[in-house]
Design an enzyme around this catalytic site. Structure first.
Site, PDB file in Angstrom:
ATOM      1  N   GLU A  60       0.818  -1.214   0.000  1.00 33.08           N
ATOM      2  CA  GLU A  60       0.000   0.000   0.000  1.00 33.08           C
ATOM      3  C   GLU A  60       0.857   1.273   0.000  1.00 33.08           C
ATOM      4  O   GLU A  60       0.523   2.253  -0.672  1.00 33.08           O
ATOM      5  CB  GLU A  60      -0.949  -0.010   1.198  1.00 33.08           C
ATOM      6  CG  GLU A  60      -2.133  -0.954   1.071  1.00 33.08           C
ATOM      7  CD  GLU A  60      -1.756  -2.425   1.257  1.00 33.08           C
ATOM      8  OE1 GLU A  60      -0.650  -2.701   1.777  1.00 33.08           O
ATOM      9  OE2 GLU A  60      -2.569  -3.299   0.905  1.00 33.08           O
ATOM     10  N   HIS A 129     -10.980  -5.340   7.812  1.00 32.07           N
ATOM     11  CA  HIS A 129     -11.797  -5.183   6.618  1.00 32.07           C
ATOM     12  C   HIS A 129     -13.102  -4.430   6.913  1.00 32.07           C
ATOM     13  O   HIS A 129     -13.976  -4.372   6.049  1.00 32.07           O
ATOM     14  CB  HIS A 129     -12.166  -6.541   6.025  1.00 32.07           C
ATOM     15  CG  HIS A 129     -11.008  -7.299   5.454  1.00 32.07           C
ATOM     16  ND1 HIS A 129      -9.985  -7.788   6.228  1.00 32.07           N
ATOM     17  CD2 HIS A 129     -10.732  -7.661   4.184  1.00 32.07           C
ATOM     18  CE1 HIS A 129      -9.125  -8.419   5.442  1.00 32.07           C
ATOM     19  NE2 HIS A 129      -9.543  -8.359   4.207  1.00 32.07           N
TER      20      HIS A 129
END
Length: 325
Positions: A60, A129
């Site tokens: 990321e 998540h």
């Protein structure tokens, strides 16, 4: 006019803007061949090629750092982070560099990019998540933070974000990706950044929500209407900068404010809204501000998720508390 869900509306916005602006480049994990983990970018690599829809490694910080380099080189990058819980490794690039470039260069090199990210809970996903860290980003000067609550707004807000001169974090509530369909115009339109919407008129209390919780707030308004309580629902749409004028105007009308968000209660965006209302329209309040939020815990796993996330019944209970004060 075609009826679309949020995924389809976002895909349409990206398609239209990529055709209009050759500087736009999508990059992220599986955004090309797989069309993204939620298929928002499906078909775009086939249409625009692997040079403009780029699959990246699972990194990321590298995705967002590369996006910064592309933006400084004159491109308009659209990095995707697969889930909001994976955003943290990229915060150094996002908060320490991307958000600061306009100020750092005295306005000479603003960074134009749109960071897309699935947001929030409600799909029974594993840890990392289901978080809602919007307050952290809204607290970072230099970032614009937006989130849609419907397919129509998803297309109009993303189009506006892709034409915005500064970096935008586009939070996509994954719970409503495919939950609802709505007529979405094929033609060009914008949902203005920085402007909230009154999505239901009311007289007894103002409920402010954003993202997936707007639907829950509207459900709460339906429940309350059966009891003779009229709730006005305001969809923030843009979390930074906040549209304080629309919120204050509604509170001056109803005399009560209930804020609903998925994020933990402490230092959530609800606290900022409560402070602003106290500063701007304290004497209009008929009751203390009520917050209906997630809890100050890590988001629980699937079996307990429905206890954590505010729903229409919890929001309605919050409104009753304000009305009966």
């Amino acid at each position: 006019m075609a009826r679309r869900n949020v995924v389809s509306a976002l895909n349409l916005a990206l398609d239209r803007e990529m055709a209009r602006n050759e500087r736009i480049v999508l990059l992220g994990e599986d955004v090309g061949g797989e069309g993204g983990v939620f298929r928002v970018t499906e078909g775009l690599q086939e249409k625009y090629g692997a040079q403009r829809v780029v699959d990246t490694p699972l990194a990321e910080a590298g995705i967002v750092g590369t996006a910064l380099g592309l933006a400084l080189g004159g491109m308009l990058p659209v990095p995707e982070i697969q889930f909001e819980g994976f955003l943290y490794p990229a915060l150094n690039q996002l908060c320490n560099h991307i958000a600061r470039y306009r100020t750092r260069t005295r306005g000479g090199r603003p960074v134009q990019l749109v960071l897309r990210c699935p947001w929030g809970g409600g799909i029974h996903a594993p840890e990392h998540h289901s978080d809602a860290p919007e307050a952290l980003l809204a607290h970072t000067p230099g970032l614009t933070v937006v989130t849609p609550s419907s397919p129509y707004d998803a297309k109009g807000l993303l189009t506006a974000a892709l034409r915005h001169p500064d970096p935008v974090v586009f939070c996509e509530p994954k719970r409503i990706y495919r939950a609802v369909k709505q007529e979405v115009p094929e033609e060009d339109y914008l949902v203005p950044i920085g402007k909230a919407a009154v999505v239901r008129e009311g007289r007894d209390a103002t409920v402010v929500a954003w993202g997936a919780l707007v639907r829950e707030a509207l459900g709460a308004a339906d429940l309350l209407a059966e009891e003779g309580v009229s709730a006005e629902v305001v969809d923030l749409r843009t979390l930074a900068p906040l549209d304080g004028e629309t919120v204050a105007a509604s509170v001056r009308k109803t005399g009560r404010l209930v804020v609903a968000h998925e994020a933990p209660r402490t230092c959530g965006l609800g606290a900022e809204l409560a402070a602003r209302v106290a500063e701007d329209c304290l004497t209009d309040l008929l009751a203390p501000v009520v917050r209906v939020t997630g809890f100050d815990t890590v988001v629980p796993l699937a079996k307990l998720e429905h206890h954590y996330l505010p729903d229409a019944k919890r929001i309605a209970a919050g409104v009753r508390r304000a009305v009966r004060f």
